[in-house]
Design a protein around this motif. Sequence first.
Motif, PDB file in Angstrom:
ATOM      1  N   ILE A   1       1.087  -1.450  -0.151  1.00 58.21           N
ATOM      2  CA  ILE A   1      -0.460   0.291   0.021  1.00 58.21           C
ATOM      3  C   ILE A   1       0.462   1.362   0.165  1.00 58.21           C
ATOM      4  O   ILE A   1       1.830   1.273   0.564  1.00 58.21           O
ATOM      5  CB  ILE A   1      -1.201  -0.203   1.441  1.00 58.21           C
ATOM      6  N   THR A   2       0.356   2.538  -0.662  1.00 61.64           N
ATOM      7  CA  THR A   2       1.307   3.052  -1.177  1.00 61.64           C
ATOM      8  C   THR A   2       0.218   4.609  -1.169  1.00 61.64           C
ATOM      9  O   THR A   2      -0.579   4.695  -1.496  1.00 61.64           O
ATOM     10  CB  THR A   2       2.247   3.707  -2.280  1.00 61.64           C
ATOM     11  N   LEU A   3      -0.304   5.891  -0.455  1.00 61.23           N
ATOM     12  CA  LEU A   3      -0.351   6.712  -0.343  1.00 61.23           C
ATOM     13  C   LEU A   3       0.441   8.386  -0.335  1.00 61.23           C
ATOM     14  O   LEU A   3       1.074   8.085   0.460  1.00 61.23           O
ATOM     15  CB  LEU A   3      -1.728   6.893   1.156  1.00 61.23           C
ATOM     16  N   ARG A   4       0.337   8.505  -1.269  1.00 60.61           N
ATOM     17  CA  ARG A   4       0.655   9.640  -1.636  1.00 60.61           C
ATOM     18  C   ARG A   4       0.479  11.238  -2.060  1.00 60.61           C
ATOM     19  O   ARG A   4      -1.030  11.283  -1.969  1.00 60.61           O
ATOM     20  CB  ARG A   4       1.987   9.608  -3.033  1.00 60.61           C
ATOM     21  N   ASN A   5       0.983  11.916  -0.437  1.00 59.96           N
ATOM     22  CA  ASN A   5      -0.150  13.512  -0.500  1.00 59.96           C
ATOM     23  C   ASN A   5      -1.382  13.384  -0.439  1.00 59.96           C
ATOM     24  O   ASN A   5      -1.975  14.095  -1.436  1.00 59.96           O
ATOM     25  CB  ASN A   5       0.095  14.088  -1.617  1.00 59.96           C
ATOM     26  N   VAL A   6      -2.348  12.328   0.562  1.00 60.54           N
ATOM     27  CA  VAL A   6      -3.553  12.372   0.290  1.00 60.54           C
ATOM     28  C   VAL A   6      -4.074  13.483   0.888  1.00 60.54           C
ATOM     29  O   VAL A   6      -3.576  13.149   1.926  1.00 60.54           O
ATOM     30  CB  VAL A   6      -3.716  10.673   0.298  1.00 60.54           C
ATOM     31  N   GLU A   7      -5.206  13.420   0.038  1.00 61.11           N
ATOM     32  CA  GLU A   7      -5.778  14.749   0.770  1.00 61.11           C
ATOM     33  C   GLU A   7      -7.236  13.951   1.198  1.00 61.11           C
ATOM     34  O   GLU A   7      -7.818  13.694   0.229  1.00 61.11           O
ATOM     35  CB  GLU A   7      -5.872  16.522   0.823  1.00 61.11           C
ATOM     36  N   LYS A   8      -8.449  14.185   1.893  1.00 62.49           N
ATOM     37  CA  LYS A   8      -9.644  13.820   1.845  1.00 62.49           C
ATOM     38  C   LYS A   8     -10.213  14.683   2.503  1.00 62.49           C
ATOM     39  O   LYS A   8     -10.444  15.415   3.093  1.00 62.49           O
ATOM     40  CB  LYS A   8     -10.083  12.806   2.506  1.00 62.49           C
ATOM     41  N   TYR A   9     -11.370  15.637   1.404  1.00 61.68           N
ATOM     42  CA  TYR A   9     -12.685  16.281   2.849  1.00 61.68           C
ATOM     43  C   TYR A   9     -13.658  16.178   2.748  1.00 61.68           C
ATOM     44  O   TYR A   9     -14.111  14.880   1.752  1.00 61.68           O
ATOM     45  CB  TYR A   9     -12.685  17.504   1.282  1.00 61.68           C
ATOM     46  N   TYR A  10     -14.741  16.176   3.162  1.00 60.71           N
ATOM     47  CA  TYR A  10     -15.689  15.600   3.166  1.00 60.71           C
ATOM     48  C   TYR A  10     -16.847  16.810   3.083  1.00 60.71           C
ATOM     49  O   TYR A  10     -16.324  18.260   4.515  1.00 60.71           O
ATOM     50  CB  TYR A  10     -16.515  14.808   4.839  1.00 60.71           C
ATOM     51  N   SER A  11     -17.111  16.795   2.012  1.00 58.87           N
ATOM     52  CA  SER A  11     -18.273  19.059   1.230  1.00 58.87           C
ATOM     53  C   SER A  11     -16.547  19.439   1.882  1.00 58.87           C
ATOM     54  O   SER A  11     -15.669  19.586   2.236  1.00 58.87           O
ATOM     55  CB  SER A  11     -18.814  19.220   2.509  1.00 58.87           C
ATOM     56  N   ASP A  12     -16.548  20.547   2.876  1.00 58.20           N
ATOM     57  CA  ASP A  12     -15.280  20.978   2.851  1.00 58.20           C
ATOM     58  C   ASP A  12     -14.948  21.324   4.428  1.00 58.20           C
ATOM     59  O   ASP A  12     -14.208  22.138   4.915  1.00 58.20           O
ATOM     60  CB  ASP A  12     -15.971  22.956   2.846  1.00 58.20           C
ATOM     61  N   PHE A  13     -15.612  20.091   4.918  1.00 57.81           N
ATOM     62  CA  PHE A  13     -14.563  19.835   5.641  1.00 57.81           C
ATOM     63  C   PHE A  13     -13.367  18.964   5.416  1.00 57.81           C
ATOM     64  O   PHE A  13     -13.108  17.567   4.759  1.00 57.81           O
ATOM     65  CB  PHE A  13     -15.184  19.137   6.587  1.00 57.81           C
ATOM     66  N   HIS A  14     -11.901  19.532   5.896  1.00 59.64           N
ATOM     67  CA  HIS A  14     -11.085  18.329   5.075  1.00 59.64           C
ATOM     68  C   HIS A  14     -10.402  17.421   6.601  1.00 59.64           C
ATOM     69  O   HIS A  14      -9.928  17.977   7.596  1.00 59.64           O
ATOM     70  CB  HIS A  14      -9.726  19.217   5.806  1.00 59.64           C
ATOM     71  N   VAL A  15     -10.448  15.796   6.330  1.00 57.76           N
ATOM     72  CA  VAL A  15     -10.542  15.548   7.130  1.00 57.76           C
ATOM     73  C   VAL A  15      -9.259  14.390   7.046  1.00 57.76           C
ATOM     74  O   VAL A  15      -8.201  14.187   7.986  1.00 57.76           O
ATOM     75  CB  VAL A  15     -11.791  14.096   6.628  1.00 57.76           C
ATOM     76  N   LEU A  16      -8.203  14.567   5.845  1.00 61.05           N
ATOM     77  CA  LEU A  16      -6.748  13.897   5.673  1.00 61.05           C
ATOM     78  C   LEU A  16      -6.152  14.842   4.531  1.00 61.05           C
ATOM     79  O   LEU A  16      -6.433  15.546   4.373  1.00 61.05           O
ATOM     80  CB  LEU A  16      -6.915  12.980   5.021  1.00 61.05           C
ATOM     81  N   LYS A  17      -4.814  14.380   5.487  1.00 62.74           N
ATOM     82  CA  LYS A  17      -4.058  16.463   5.440  1.00 62.74           C
ATOM     83  C   LYS A  17      -2.098  15.611   4.897  1.00 62.74           C
ATOM     84  O   LYS A  17      -2.106  15.415   6.138  1.00 62.74           O
ATOM     85  CB  LYS A  17      -4.338  17.067   6.381  1.00 62.74           C
ATOM     86  N   ASP A  18      -2.017  15.317   4.108  1.00 60.89           N
ATOM     87  CA  ASP A  18      -1.439  15.374   3.016  1.00 60.89           C
ATOM     88  C   ASP A  18      -0.615  14.115   4.369  1.00 60.89           C
ATOM     89  O   ASP A  18       0.072  13.705   4.425  1.00 60.89           O
ATOM     90  CB  ASP A  18      -0.090  16.447   3.743  1.00 60.89           C
ATOM     91  N   ILE A  19      -1.549  13.233   3.708  1.00 57.71           N
ATOM     92  CA  ILE A  19      -0.889  11.656   4.165  1.00 57.71           C
ATOM     93  C   ILE A  19      -0.275  11.319   3.749  1.00 57.71           C
ATOM     94  O   ILE A  19      -0.500  10.731   2.359  1.00 57.71           O
ATOM     95  CB  ILE A  19      -2.510  10.762   4.493  1.00 57.71           C
ATOM     96  N   ASN A  20       0.914  10.505   3.554  1.00 55.13           N
ATOM     97  CA  ASN A  20       2.318  10.016   3.449  1.00 55.13           C
ATOM     98  C   ASN A  20       2.051   8.315   3.874  1.00 55.13           C
ATOM     99  O   ASN A  20       2.329   8.872   5.254  1.00 55.13           O
ATOM    100  CB  ASN A  20       3.425  10.273   3.293  1.00 55.13           C
ATOM    101  N   LEU A  21       1.866   7.493   3.458  1.00 52.58           N
ATOM    102  CA  LEU A  21       2.681   6.250   4.206  1.00 52.58           C
ATOM    103  C   LEU A  21       2.373   5.242   3.177  1.00 52.58           C
ATOM    104  O   LEU A  21       1.696   4.963   1.934  1.00 52.58           O
ATOM    105  CB  LEU A  21       1.249   5.659   4.882  1.00 52.58           C
ATOM    106  N   THR A  22       3.514   4.430   3.406  1.00 48.54           N
ATOM    107  CA  THR A  22       3.875   3.053   2.946  1.00 48.54           C
ATOM    108  C   THR A  22       3.949   1.971   3.824  1.00 48.54           C
ATOM    109  O   THR A  22       4.511   1.682   4.747  1.00 48.54           O
ATOM    110  CB  THR A  22       5.309   3.261   2.184  1.00 48.54           C
ATOM    111  N   VAL A  23       3.380   0.553   3.422  1.00 49.02           N
ATOM    112  CA  VAL A  23       2.577  -0.270   3.929  1.00 49.02           C
ATOM    113  C   VAL A  23       3.566  -1.104   2.942  1.00 49.02           C
ATOM    114  O   VAL A  23       3.065  -1.839   1.825  1.00 49.02           O
ATOM    115  CB  VAL A  23       1.699  -1.149   4.327  1.00 49.02           C
ATOM    116  N   ARG A  24       4.339  -2.012   3.506  1.00 49.29           N
ATOM    117  CA  ARG A  24       5.494  -3.351   2.564  1.00 49.29           C
ATOM    118  C   ARG A  24       4.568  -4.505   3.133  1.00 49.29           C
ATOM    119  O   ARG A  24       3.526  -5.020   3.147  1.00 49.29           O
ATOM    120  CB  ARG A  24       6.819  -3.482   3.542  1.00 49.29           C
TER     121      ARG A  24
END
Length: 244
Positions: free
Chosen positions: A6-29
């Motif tokens: 799994i690789t997440l790079r600079n992930v951003e997520k919003y619920y409407s205008d609510f910024h729920v995930l901010k710049d998520i970077n994660l690697t799972v081997r």
Amino acid sequence: MLETAITLRNVEKYYSDFHVLKDINLTVRNGEKLVVCGPSGSGKSTMIRCINHLEEHQAGSIHVLGVELNDDVRNIARIRQSVGMVFQQFNLFPHLTVLENCTLAQTLVSRKPQDEAESVAMELLTRVRIADQARKYPGQLSGGQQQRVAIARSLSMRPKIMLFDEPTSALDPEMVKEVLEVMGELASDGMTMVCVTHEMAFARSVADRVIFMDHGRIVEENTPAEFFDHPSEPRLRDFLSQVL
Ligand code: ADP
Ligand code: MG
């Protein structure tokens, strides 16, 4: 085989205008066990739901088993089959028996013959030590038993990755152990696992790495020993003082 599951790079997520995930970077081997913790509302569920696209991210990229999660529905379908998920509230089908819960996806999605699906289901129910309950309905089982059925049901699709979202939080204390034991065995068998949990003893003994989320960000990431014994973030120290 790919080294990265799994690789997440600079992930951003919003619920409407609510910024729920901010710049998520994660690697799972592959084969890695990652534990995710953090206060309620910090975005843990949202993050792991993004990994099998139960939630959509708005920016950045997510790759799972070498496949990018984007608008291509074929990618989503492929990933969903390779990624099992276990929820806090079990989410079993109440009108199906334990056995039927564990054969449904196999026959419907993988088009396996019924007898083959049943033999896989029984093998997995045996593995989670609940084969004797196969003909019962979920409502006739304890919470701990239902959660073990939910794990067997997920495993029936032979996933390469398992996601757990607070799998023991809805259980009475005496049932937590039986579920954690099954998860520990799965970990020893080499499964790639991402577990949102506040079971810190489990994290210490099973996790390769622990991350701490706060307000939509990963604010600490470390081996269990360092994470618990030398937390550097004040927010993590506060959190640990409440859960330990
Ligand atoms: P956690 O699992 O760490 O408790 P969640 O990922 O469930 O956190 O939620 C993170 C934040 O996003 C919370 O503030 C929550 O209220 C909000 N949230 C979660 N799901 C939704 C949704 N479907 N719509 C709007 N806001 C949501
Ligand atoms: Mg949650």
